[in-house]
Design a protein around this motif. Sequence first.
Motif, PDB file in Angstrom:
ATOM      1  N   PHE A 314       0.843  -1.181   0.000  1.00 23.31           N
ATOM      2  CA  PHE A 314       0.000   0.000   0.000  1.00 23.31           C
ATOM      3  C   PHE A 314       0.884   1.238   0.000  1.00 23.31           C
ATOM      4  N   GLU A 315       0.399   2.246  -0.660  1.00 22.12           N
ATOM      5  CA  GLU A 315       1.097   3.523  -0.588  1.00 22.12           C
ATOM      6  C   GLU A 315       0.708   4.168   0.740  1.00 22.12           C
ATOM      7  N   PRO A 316       1.664   4.454   1.603  1.00 20.75           N
ATOM      8  CA  PRO A 316       1.263   5.048   2.886  1.00 20.75           C
ATOM      9  C   PRO A 316       0.690   6.433   2.659  1.00 20.75           C
ATOM     10  N   ARG A 317      -0.305   6.719   3.431  1.00 18.92           N
ATOM     11  CA  ARG A 317      -0.903   8.041   3.340  1.00 18.92           C
ATOM     12  C   ARG A 317       0.062   9.075   3.862  1.00 18.92           C
ATOM     13  N   ARG A 318      -0.009  10.246   3.275  1.00 20.45           N
ATOM     14  CA  ARG A 318       0.805  11.317   3.833  1.00 20.45           C
ATOM     15  C   ARG A 318      -0.034  12.092   4.820  1.00 20.45           C
ATOM     16  N   ALA A 319       0.599  12.562   5.850  1.00 23.69           N
ATOM     17  CA  ALA A 319      -0.137  13.356   6.813  1.00 23.69           C
ATOM     18  C   ALA A 319       0.745  14.502   7.267  1.00 23.69           C
ATOM     19  N   SER A 320       0.088  15.487   7.856  1.00 27.14           N
ATOM     20  CA  SER A 320       0.843  16.628   8.361  1.00 27.14           C
ATOM     21  C   SER A 320       1.765  16.157   9.471  1.00 27.14           C
ATOM     22  N   THR A 321       2.915  16.783   9.550  1.00 34.61           N
ATOM     23  CA  THR A 321       3.905  16.327  10.518  1.00 34.61           C
ATOM     24  C   THR A 321       3.828  17.109  11.826  1.00 34.61           C
ATOM     25  N   VAL A 322       2.743  17.883  11.986  1.00 35.91           N
ATOM     26  CA  VAL A 322       2.669  18.724  13.185  1.00 35.91           C
ATOM     27  C   VAL A 322       2.721  17.893  14.460  1.00 35.91           C
ATOM     28  N   GLY A 323       1.889  16.846  14.489  1.00 36.32           N
ATOM     29  CA  GLY A 323       1.850  16.014  15.693  1.00 36.32           C
ATOM     30  C   GLY A 323       3.186  15.375  15.967  1.00 36.32           C
ATOM     31  N   LEU A 324       3.803  14.891  14.898  1.00 35.72           N
ATOM     32  CA  LEU A 324       5.106  14.235  15.036  1.00 35.72           C
ATOM     33  C   LEU A 324       6.146  15.242  15.521  1.00 35.72           C
ATOM     34  N   ASP A 325       6.094  16.440  14.934  1.00 38.12           N
ATOM     35  CA  ASP A 325       7.046  17.477  15.347  1.00 38.12           C
ATOM     36  C   ASP A 325       6.881  17.796  16.812  1.00 38.12           C
ATOM     37  N   ARG A 326       5.615  17.849  17.240  1.00 34.81           N
ATOM     38  CA  ARG A 326       5.366  18.207  18.619  1.00 34.81           C
ATOM     39  C   ARG A 326       5.949  17.140  19.548  1.00 34.81           C
ATOM     40  N   GLU A 471       6.418  12.783   6.087  1.00 38.10           N
ATOM     41  CA  GLU A 471       4.961  12.846   5.989  1.00 38.10           C
ATOM     42  C   GLU A 471       4.359  11.451   5.926  1.00 38.10           C
ATOM     43  N   ARG A 472       5.023  10.560   5.196  1.00 38.97           N
ATOM     44  CA  ARG A 472       4.510   9.186   5.135  1.00 38.97           C
ATOM     45  C   ARG A 472       4.608   8.513   6.499  1.00 38.97           C
ATOM     46  N   LEU A 473       5.695   8.828   7.200  1.00 36.29           N
ATOM     47  CA  LEU A 473       5.853   8.256   8.535  1.00 36.29           C
ATOM     48  C   LEU A 473       4.737   8.770   9.441  1.00 36.29           C
ATOM     49  N   ALA A 474       4.466  10.062   9.353  1.00 35.70           N
ATOM     50  CA  ALA A 474       3.418  10.646  10.178  1.00 35.70           C
ATOM     51  C   ALA A 474       2.055  10.086   9.796  1.00 35.70           C
ATOM     52  N   GLY A 475       1.940   9.617   8.553  1.00 37.61           N
ATOM     53  CA  GLY A 475       0.651   9.133   8.077  1.00 37.61           C
ATOM     54  C   GLY A 475       0.373   7.679   8.421  1.00 37.61           C
ATOM     55  N   LEU A 476       1.319   6.998   9.025  1.00 33.44           N
ATOM     56  CA  LEU A 476       1.081   5.595   9.393  1.00 33.44           C
ATOM     57  C   LEU A 476      -0.043   5.530  10.408  1.00 33.44           C
ATOM     58  N   ARG A 477      -0.945   4.617  10.185  1.00 28.23           N
ATOM     59  CA  ARG A 477      -2.052   4.456  11.127  1.00 28.23           C
ATOM     60  C   ARG A 477      -2.094   3.005  11.578  1.00 28.23           C
ATOM     61  N   GLY A 478      -2.481   2.807  12.780  1.00 30.95           N
ATOM     62  CA  GLY A 478      -2.544   1.449  13.298  1.00 30.95           C
ATOM     63  C   GLY A 478      -3.811   0.746  12.850  1.00 30.95           C
ATOM     64  N   GLY A 479      -3.738  -0.573  12.731  1.00 27.86           N
ATOM     65  CA  GLY A 479      -4.931  -1.332  12.408  1.00 27.86           C
ATOM     66  C   GLY A 479      -4.577  -2.776  12.141  1.00 27.86           C
ATOM     67  N   LEU A 480      -5.582  -3.647  12.227  1.00 33.06           N
ATOM     68  CA  LEU A 480      -5.428  -5.054  11.867  1.00 33.06           C
ATOM     69  C   LEU A 480      -4.423  -5.818  12.742  1.00 33.06           C
ATOM     70  N   SER A 481      -3.839  -6.897  12.190  1.00 30.45           N
ATOM     71  CA  SER A 481      -3.107  -7.840  13.029  1.00 30.45           C
ATOM     72  C   SER A 481      -1.622  -7.891  12.705  1.00 30.45           C
ATOM     73  N   THR A 482      -0.958  -8.803  13.374  1.00 32.47           N
ATOM     74  CA  THR A 482       0.508  -8.893  13.299  1.00 32.47           C
ATOM     75  C   THR A 482       0.941 -10.236  12.740  1.00 32.47           C
ATOM     76  N   ARG A 483       1.088 -10.365  11.437  1.00 32.26           N
ATOM     77  CA  ARG A 483       1.604 -11.601  10.864  1.00 32.26           C
ATOM     78  C   ARG A 483       3.060 -11.347  10.511  1.00 32.26           C
ATOM     79  N   ILE A 484       3.902 -11.534  11.487  1.00 28.61           N
ATOM     80  CA  ILE A 484       5.253 -10.998  11.391  1.00 28.61           C
ATOM     81  C   ILE A 484       6.140 -11.807  10.448  1.00 28.61           C
TER      82      ILE A 484
END
Lengths: 586, 265
Positions: A314-326, A471-484
């Motif tokens: 999947f292409e990771p979503r981009r998100a604003s980095t404000v939260g990450l910066d904070r 931005e892609r790092l900031a856009g990572l969202r949690g979900g689903l399971s762990t098939r490592i």
Amino acid sequence: MPADPKERTSAPEAARSEIGFSDAERKLKAYLTALWRLHPVMRAAISAPGQSPPRRVTFDGGYIRVPQTYADVQGCGVEPIFRAALAHVAAHLTFTRARWQIGTLKPLQIALVSLIEDARVEALAIREYPGLNRLWAPFHVAEPTGALVAEMLMARLARGLFDPAYRDQDPWVSKGRTMFFDRRLEWENAAISREIGTLLGNDLGQMRIQFNAKTYVVEPAYRDDNAGLWDWSDTPPQEMEDTDVVIESFRVRRTEDESEPHQRRRSQDNDTGAGVAARERPIDADAGVPVARYFEWDYVLGRKHADWTTIVEFEPRRASTVGLDRLLSEYADVENRIRKLIRSTRVARPMRIRRRPEGERLDLDSCIRAAIEYRGGITPDPRVYETSEMRDRDLAVLVLLDASESTKEFVRNTTTTVLSVERAATALLAHAMEGLGDPFAIHAFCSNGRQEVRYYRVKDFNQPYGAAAVERLAGLRGGLSTRIGAALRHAHSEIRGQQAHRRLVLVITDGEPADIDVTDSKYLVEDARKAVQELGHDGIDVFCVGLDGGGDSYLTRIFGRRNAVQIDRIASLPDKLPALYLRLTG
Amino acid sequence: MQLDAYLITDEPYYRAIGDEVSLFEMAYASRMPMMLKGPTGCGKTRFIEHMAWRLRRPLVTVACHEDMTASDLVGRFLLDPSGTVWHDGPLTLAVRHGAICYLDEIVEARQDTTVVIHPLTDDRRILPLEKRNELVRAHPDFQLVISYNPGYQSVLKDLKESTKQRFGGVEFRYPDPAVEAEIVSHEAGIDFGLAERLVKIGQRSRNLKGHGLDEGASTRMLIQAGRLIAKGVALPAACDVALVLPITDDADIRDALSQAIAACA
């Protein structure tokens, strides 16, 4: 010469010719930190196309937006206005403790209450730092003449409240000043601002002086627009850049109210209701691309299931980095320390190697030892030379982040999620790796059954670690399971192509391997163990950082005792991770 | 006595912050090895000088650095025309003659160097000089004191667990504003009000620790600034010379610091 019309549309571009906020940002940030111990997130405000650029600072909690330039301020340098503006916001952040409810206040009253509050916090700030008086005074330029319009009177009142030496005969201004200075002893109490402001607003209303809230701009120019003083909850909120942060935390809180993720997975085994599936998919719905199939190891049968798992990229979503910066600003200390470490390890340093049978120079200590041994009747050690050698780094790293549902849980006693901490730690680590010049990649994974092991490329080996990657790092969202195991196999194929002497896969995970189509908890652990062994066969090191206090048993089982480390206090991850990395690779 | 030159004859000024003086005296009574922890310029060295004076013991100070080898502490054979002669290092000197040996910034030394102090810091109290084939038993008055600055060292530099656990600790930090002002006023010879302003400035710079500065202005720096003021330099200029310029090379941070000083005065 007028600029190209295209260029004039956007504020930052127009401002490029002169010195703007961005040039001074670092200085100003340090200034606030020194005086007030504040670490706000500051951004240059950018106007939407078609709108005029914002003219005043605006703040909301610890988030400050500053105009890139002040067009309407002349005659003083550029930096003083920014410094004055931010010192003023800092005074608010320090002395304005709670936001006011708007209640039945009219716009004029709101403006006046804000004005009194501005004067109050400045008076308190000057009490602590007398030098601020010199900073703010040049901007109070109102004169006791001119038309009796609300804006002018308010600017005069602002000056009157700031500067006790200012003379103004206007009865309304005088009244405001008397009311304010009479209550000198109560300045600590924010309620007086509301009281005085409301009364003055009534007076101005009775004087039938027009006030247009739409065109009103706070004077003097360094003051903020006062939006941060009020609780706008019943009015539509301004669109914040970091809405996604707010939304995310809201979403997490909601899922916490529901059942535990693990239980949910179990329940789905016998209940395939669409409602559950829908709840399990808060992650982006963009279609992924299946890129590879891998076998899986079945420890019960003792053989592989061929083509069992499918990796879907999947292409990771981009998100604003404000939260990450904070979050990162909280770890500024760590970042500095890491930067320093890097400075000392980055350069291939000449190492002095002593006691060599041949070399450039005589090693004095060895010579003395040899002479002593000689005189003592012992055969002297012939290794009496020393030499220098350049030690080079040759290393490729793939960071594999677990982005499963459980990473959305909050870290104990904080309001940050496990995933946010993972992100901050990864960002710090990425800084370190970028500084060292080691090629590295950041990938993340989660899974939704064996047919859909999701794989996100935040940064590839050949990409630079720039704004897009953050931005892609900031856009990572949690979900689903762990098939490592499946994710490890894909990471294996990624890092295999790297030409480096040492290759390292660094896994950051917070939970036991699990997936919706697996009931035997040992199955995925054994499969992951197999995947780690395969990496080992190719000479690729795997190291795991576990964020689950009780995860010792299975992590040791998968990665081996020496290649897994547990971090109990997740908040310390950003501190530990780069240090760990440097120790692993140094 | 061999170490007369190391005796401190005049009382070094030290303003106690808590009960560290009496605690240290008790620790010395049982010859317990001690570590002094705290940021730079907060009075660790002054404290140990004061204690050495109080206890009337010679003080042997070694500033540790990363190229220091065990021989630099213990001693080495030197070559002379007739062959080799043994030369006691500072640690051996202190062990033989009963001094307080103070290893300043111990973590700077390589870890293989620091292990030589291990047999001295448990109940054996011996120093084996393997090259001379000699076992030096510590003089009854000998005590080992180390100092280190936990903040400023990098993550990779830390004391070995086995070294750490041999010591008792005294923690130093910058004193409360009033006490610090008293110290600055005494040491620099300026009046208390001015010292208070300097301390306020110092605290502002400490806010920048980790946000541009590795360490805020120490008490020592404030005293230096105070001394300049006592000589007739104006406060902003004195702070510039003694605080702002030495503390950082970063122009932005320097500017922020100067502006913060301007706001304080």
